[in-house]
Write an enzyme that holds these catalytic residues in place. Structure first.
Site, PDB file in Angstrom:
ATOM      1  N   GLU A 109       0.822  -1.207   0.000  1.00  0.00           N
ATOM      2  CA  GLU A 109       0.000   0.000   0.000  1.00  0.00           C
ATOM      3  C   GLU A 109       0.859   1.262   0.000  1.00  0.00           C
ATOM      4  O   GLU A 109       0.551   2.242  -0.683  1.00  0.00           O
ATOM      5  CB  GLU A 109      -0.918   0.011   1.239  1.00  0.00           C
ATOM      6  CG  GLU A 109      -1.898  -1.158   1.283  1.00  0.00           C
ATOM      7  CD  GLU A 109      -1.377  -2.342   2.073  1.00  0.00           C
ATOM      8  OE1 GLU A 109      -2.185  -2.970   2.781  1.00  0.00           O
ATOM      9  OE2 GLU A 109      -0.162  -2.635   1.986  1.00  0.00           O
ATOM     10  N   ASN A 163       7.989 -39.937   3.430  1.00  0.00           N
ATOM     11  CA  ASN A 163       6.710 -39.519   2.852  1.00  0.00           C
ATOM     12  C   ASN A 163       5.535 -40.219   3.534  1.00  0.00           C
ATOM     13  O   ASN A 163       4.498 -39.612   3.806  1.00  0.00           O
ATOM     14  CB  ASN A 163       6.678 -39.802   1.356  1.00  0.00           C
ATOM     15  CG  ASN A 163       7.585 -38.876   0.570  1.00  0.00           C
ATOM     16  OD1 ASN A 163       8.030 -37.851   1.071  1.00  0.00           O
ATOM     17  ND2 ASN A 163       7.874 -39.242  -0.671  1.00  0.00           N
TER      18      ASN A 163
END
Length: 365
Positions: A53, A302
């Site tokens: 901004e 995994n």
């Protein structure tokens, strides 16, 4: 697509320019529009620097008075590393603010919008909200849970194998796919693998791309501190930050001293079924402000990650290659599911061509 969506889409594109540089802050883009024309824009470049901004307001200058600001994430309203953006917006005379999504940070959530409304500024929230939330999925997870957003990456053959029966896995995927993996590393705060992969492949786990890229924290799950001092990860530990996660009481104190002298940090954690407690590890990484982690593990790690429920996203690079063989490993080891009804279902799957390979992205339900 209406004008609000078009300008928000531009703000989202700008936000992407900060990808991999803003953590632990979010990606944010801002566009200032007056009489249907963009008069200023900006994005968050790096944590600790002015927010999107502020860049957009500086770009617009005096033209910001009476204009509309489009911002992908709710403007902050508190003093952190930088002053609150709401104050700058109010001071500049912005008449209307269009927000992509609210900020999940409890210090901001809803409060930034309320501050703008109290100052007499019109606020519209939720424009392209789905896209805005996906863009900051790591930041949102981190803010909500205090833990990193975990992306599991794997290179697989067409028949779902990650290596031959003899362990040969270089290279299943093509050059373009491997470059994409390096980009994935560059946009995550940490990359993680297990000791099995270190012993089998001796990887570096670094970003090797042209340009200025930060090196992610390298995390090795190694319950008994088996990593050799000759491993590339150890030999480069002073150049790229490295943590080895171990189980308390399961390793040699002398080996720890040797690795620490090489620049490796040892992180002691509790065990789950004899292995490093991955949930505890994620909590520790969150404490270190790791918002995104890329998991490049073997079948054992995994499977443990899947069982622990820490995976937030799956990315598979699938090559047009048939390996075959009942001894050829897949992505996940472990016991697996006995019934299809118990299997993990994925959603929001997308497919993209990357050279000769396919990149398949999906999320757990």
């Amino acid at each position: 697509m209406n004008d609000d969506q078009l300008f928000m889409q531009r703000a989202l594109q700008l936000a992407e320019l900060g990808r991999g540089k803003t953590s632990p802050n979010p990606l944010v883009g801002a566009v200032i529009v007056r009489d249907g024309r963009i008069v200023g824009d900006g994005y968050h470049h790096q944590a600790g620097t002015p927010h999107a901004e502020v860049h957009a307001l500086r770009d617009a200058g005096k033209k910001a008075g009476g204009a509309v600001m489009y911002v992908t994430l709710e403007p902050c309203c508190h003093y952190g590393r930088t002053p609150p953006c709401t104050a700058a917006i109010i001071e500049a005379g912005i008449k209307k603010v269009v927000v992509g999504t609210t900020d999940p940070n409890p210090r901001v959530s809803g409060k930034g919008i309320e501050a703008l409304k109290k100052a007499g500024i019109e606020v519209i929230a939720g424009v392209l909200e789905g896209e805005a939330r996906r863009q900051n999925e790591s930041f949102i997870k981190y803010m909500q849970c205090g833990r990193p957003f975990v992306t599991l990456k794997a290179a697989i053959s067409l028949d779902g194998k990650v290596a031959t029966g003899t362990g040969d896995s270089k290279w299943i995927s093509g050059e373009e796919a491997r470059a994409s993996v390096h980009r994935l590393r560059s946009i995550n705060d940490a990359v993680m693998t297990g000791i099995g992969t270190v012993l089998a492949d001796d990887p570096l786990l670094t970003v090797r791309l042209k340009g200025d890229f930060k090196q992610p924290l390298r995390v090795i799950a190694d319950s008994s501190l088996s990593i050799p001092e000759t491993a590339q990860i150890v030999k480069t530990a002073r150049d790229a930050p490295t943590i080895v996660a171990v189980v308390r009481g399961r390793y040699s104190a002398a080996k720890r001293v040797q690795l620490e002298r090489a620049g490796v940090e040892i992180c002691e954690l509790p065990a789950v079924q004899g292995r490093v407690d991955l949930s505890a590890l994620m909590k520790e990484l969150g404490r270190r402000e790791i918002t995104g982690l890329l998991l490049e593990g073997g079948a054992t790690l995994n499977a443990s990650a899947l069982e622990a429920g820490i995976i937030d996203k799956f990315v598979f690079f699938q090559a047009p290659l048939i390996i075959g063989g009942q001894d050829s490993p897949g992505v996940f080891g472990g016991k697996g599911r006995e019934r299809l009804s118990d299997c993990l279902r994925l959603k929001r799957a997308s497919v993209e061509e990357v050279g000769d390979d396919l990149m398949i992205t999906a999320y757990p339900e």
